[in-house]
Motif scaffolding. Structure first.
Motif, short mmCIF file in Angstrom:
data_model
loop_
_atom_site.label_atom_id
_atom_site.label_comp_id
_atom_site.label_asym_id
_atom_site.label_seq_id
_atom_site.Cartn_x
_atom_site.Cartn_y
_atom_site.Cartn_z
N MET A 225 51.50 -42.75 -30.03
CA MET A 225 51.14 -43.11 -31.41
C MET A 225 49.76 -43.80 -31.39
N SER A 226 48.92 -43.57 -32.44
CA SER A 226 49.27 -42.80 -33.62
C SER A 226 48.68 -41.41 -33.52
N LEU A 227 49.48 -40.42 -33.90
CA LEU A 227 49.02 -39.04 -33.89
C LEU A 227 48.17 -38.78 -35.12
N ARG A 228 47.02 -38.12 -34.92
CA ARG A 228 46.14 -37.83 -36.05
C ARG A 228 45.76 -36.36 -36.05
N SER A 229 44.94 -35.99 -37.01
CA SER A 229 44.65 -34.59 -37.25
C SER A 229 43.57 -34.04 -36.32
N CYS A 230 43.57 -32.74 -36.22
CA CYS A 230 42.66 -32.01 -35.34
C CYS A 230 41.26 -31.92 -35.94
N ARG A 231 40.27 -31.98 -35.06
CA ARG A 231 38.90 -31.61 -35.39
C ARG A 231 38.52 -30.44 -34.49
N LEU A 232 37.72 -29.54 -35.00
CA LEU A 232 37.48 -28.24 -34.40
C LEU A 232 37.12 -28.31 -32.92
N TYR A 233 36.18 -29.17 -32.55
CA TYR A 233 35.65 -29.18 -31.18
C TYR A 233 36.66 -29.72 -30.17
N TYR A 234 37.62 -30.50 -30.61
CA TYR A 234 38.64 -30.99 -29.68
C TYR A 234 39.48 -29.86 -29.11
N ILE A 235 39.64 -28.79 -29.88
CA ILE A 235 40.42 -27.66 -29.39
C ILE A 235 39.78 -27.10 -28.13
N ASP A 236 38.46 -26.99 -28.14
CA ASP A 236 37.75 -26.47 -26.97
C ASP A 236 38.00 -27.35 -25.75
N VAL B 158 30.42 -30.31 -33.15
CA VAL B 158 29.80 -30.67 -31.88
C VAL B 158 29.72 -29.43 -31.02
N GLU B 159 28.55 -29.17 -30.44
CA GLU B 159 28.36 -27.99 -29.59
C GLU B 159 29.07 -28.21 -28.25
N THR B 160 30.07 -27.42 -27.97
CA THR B 160 30.83 -27.56 -26.73
C THR B 160 30.43 -26.53 -25.68
N VAL B 161 29.90 -25.40 -26.11
CA VAL B 161 29.49 -24.34 -25.20
C VAL B 161 27.97 -24.38 -25.06
N GLY B 162 27.50 -24.25 -23.82
CA GLY B 162 26.07 -24.31 -23.58
C GLY B 162 25.77 -25.25 -22.44
N SER B 163 24.79 -26.11 -22.62
CA SER B 163 24.41 -27.02 -21.56
C SER B 163 23.78 -28.27 -22.15
N GLY B 164 23.68 -29.30 -21.33
CA GLY B 164 23.10 -30.55 -21.80
C GLY B 164 23.02 -31.55 -20.66
N THR B 165 22.78 -32.78 -21.03
CA THR B 165 22.64 -33.85 -20.05
C THR B 165 23.81 -34.82 -20.16
N GLY B 166 23.83 -35.79 -19.29
CA GLY B 166 24.89 -36.79 -19.33
C GLY B 166 24.77 -37.74 -18.16
N TYR B 167 25.87 -38.45 -17.87
CA TYR B 167 25.90 -39.44 -16.80
C TYR B 167 27.29 -39.46 -16.17
N TYR B 168 27.31 -39.70 -14.87
CA TYR B 168 28.57 -39.94 -14.17
C TYR B 168 28.57 -41.37 -13.69
N VAL B 169 29.67 -42.08 -13.95
CA VAL B 169 29.79 -43.50 -13.63
C VAL B 169 31.05 -43.73 -12.80
N GLN C 190 34.31 -20.70 -24.43
CA GLN C 190 35.07 -21.66 -25.22
C GLN C 190 36.22 -22.27 -24.42
N ALA C 191 36.94 -21.45 -23.68
CA ALA C 191 38.09 -21.94 -22.91
C ALA C 191 37.71 -22.34 -21.49
N GLY C 192 36.47 -22.10 -21.09
CA GLY C 192 36.06 -22.42 -19.74
C GLY C 192 35.86 -23.91 -19.52
N ALA C 193 35.92 -24.32 -18.27
CA ALA C 193 35.76 -25.73 -17.92
C ALA C 193 34.29 -26.14 -17.97
N THR C 194 34.04 -27.35 -18.46
CA THR C 194 32.71 -27.92 -18.38
C THR C 194 32.45 -28.38 -16.95
#
Length: 369
Positions: free
Chosen positions: A121-132, A296-307, A322-326
């Protein structure tokens, strides 16, 4: 096998860092690195023959082989102040945090072993990019409703989901009388199993599933990111909940805070802790200006950080389908290796990447507030 300490060496980070983030004193002798390398080779050979056990795709840790073959579940969790403390998320293996409308964030918690979770809890509604993001782990996706933008994708046969608005499985969702709607919906691990059975979803990974993260195989050989910047306190820069993580050298874990206090699991009253943190910087837009729904763009490329372990390095990420691993890569183009354990993923809007901040100490962080 490559030496784990060697493959993650990188240069300076491309973000604004506060003073005092210099390189810490080296503590590992060269001879011990060589010894660890030899031991890792021996342990991998032994690990491959551990009877009845297999590596978790979510944490890299040894778990029962039948459980390791089981598809995880991913549940949408509200993150408003009134929705805290959340229930059950302390036992999740991975948590995604991403922005939604109004500069809020929403969480998606992923469990491999979900059937014994007493309450989510608490369960909430879906947003499109979370499905990916759920599809990346071959997870069965749990949500209580959805934005209209997600309806078409949720109807696709390859998206196995359990919705609180689906009358055929309404018995798996409940409401807490001590909470106000819409932050009072919840489910249980047992009810999730019943819902999956009622919908006829496969509970085992298909043969095509290739896993996700790459983990170190020897728990005595920690990924230390020696050439990274000091990251004892880490801020993703979200505007409303203003979260931060603090590294505990004794436990080797990052403790999570938000809304000015510890973020805890109400089932255990324990603070959430994680071994790895990933920041994934993504392009975004407003998909519906009337409701301020984001895309939010989920497919493609970008930058980030590993901590991890009090250090941070810059990474790049790529997701081909869309279903592939980042996949995340270091400055030399090698896929990064995560330390075994739980991971928190922060999706960062590229417009606000400059808000990501690393501090060399809690004192430095407190002085900056």
């Amino acid at each position: 096998m490559k030496k784990l300490l060697a493959i993650l060496a990188v240069g300076a980070l491309g973000v604004s860092l506060l003073a005092g983030c210099g390189k810490q004193e080296e503590t590992t002798e060269e001879s011990s690195v060589e010894l660890s390398f030899v031991e890792t080779e021996d342990l991998v050979e032994e690990e491959d023959t551990m009877e009845g056990m297999s590596r978790s795709d979510l944490t890299g840790e040894w778990i029962d082989e039948e459980l390791a073959a089981q598809r995880p579940v991913a549940a949408m969790i509200g993150n408003l102040k009134v929705a805290t403390p959340q229930y059950g998320i302390g036992s999740a293996d991975i948590i995604y945090e991403a922005p939604v409308e109004g500069s809020l964030t929403r969480l998606m918690a992923i469990w491999q072993d979900y059937e014994n979770v007493e309450k989510i809890m608490s369960l909430r509604s879906c947003r499109l990019y979370y499905i990916d993001y759920a599809l990346e782990f071959d997870a069965i996706y749990i949500h209580y409703g959805q934005s209209y933008l997600a309806e078409d994708m949720l109807s696709q046969s390859y998206v196995n989901n359990l919705s609180g608005l689906d009358g055929s499985i309404s018995s798996m969702f409940f409401h807490d009388s001590e909470k106000s709607a819409p932050d009072n919906a919840y489910t249980t691990g047992e009810a999730i199993a019943e819902g999956i059975s009622a919908k006829g979803y496969d509970t085992q990974h298909s043969e095509e599933y290739e896993g996700h993260y790459q983990f170190n195989t020897d728990d005595e050989t920690e990924i230390t990111l020696d050439d990274g910047v000091d990251a004892v306190v880490v801020k993703p820069g979200y505007f409303v909940n203003k979260p931060w993580f603090v590294y505990d050298e004794e436990t080797g874990l990052y403790a999570r805070y938000q809304y000015g206090e510890e973020q805890i699991d109400a089932l255990t009253d324990e603070q959430l802790t994680f071994k790895n943190i990933l920041f994934q910087v993504c392009e975004w837009s407003v998909a519906d200006t009337s409701a301020n729904y984001l895309d939010v763009e989920t497919v493609g490329s970008g930058t980030g950080y590993y901590v991890t372990n009090g250090k941070a390095i810059p990474v790049t990420w790529e997701k081909e389908t869309q279903a592939g691993a980042t996949k995340y890569y270091d400055a030399d183009g090698n896929e990064i290796t995560l330390n075994q354990g739980k991971t928190w993923v922060c999706i960062i809007q590229d417009t606000y990447e400059e808000n990501v901040t690393f501090y060399a100490s809690e004192e430095e962080y407190n002085a900056a507030q």
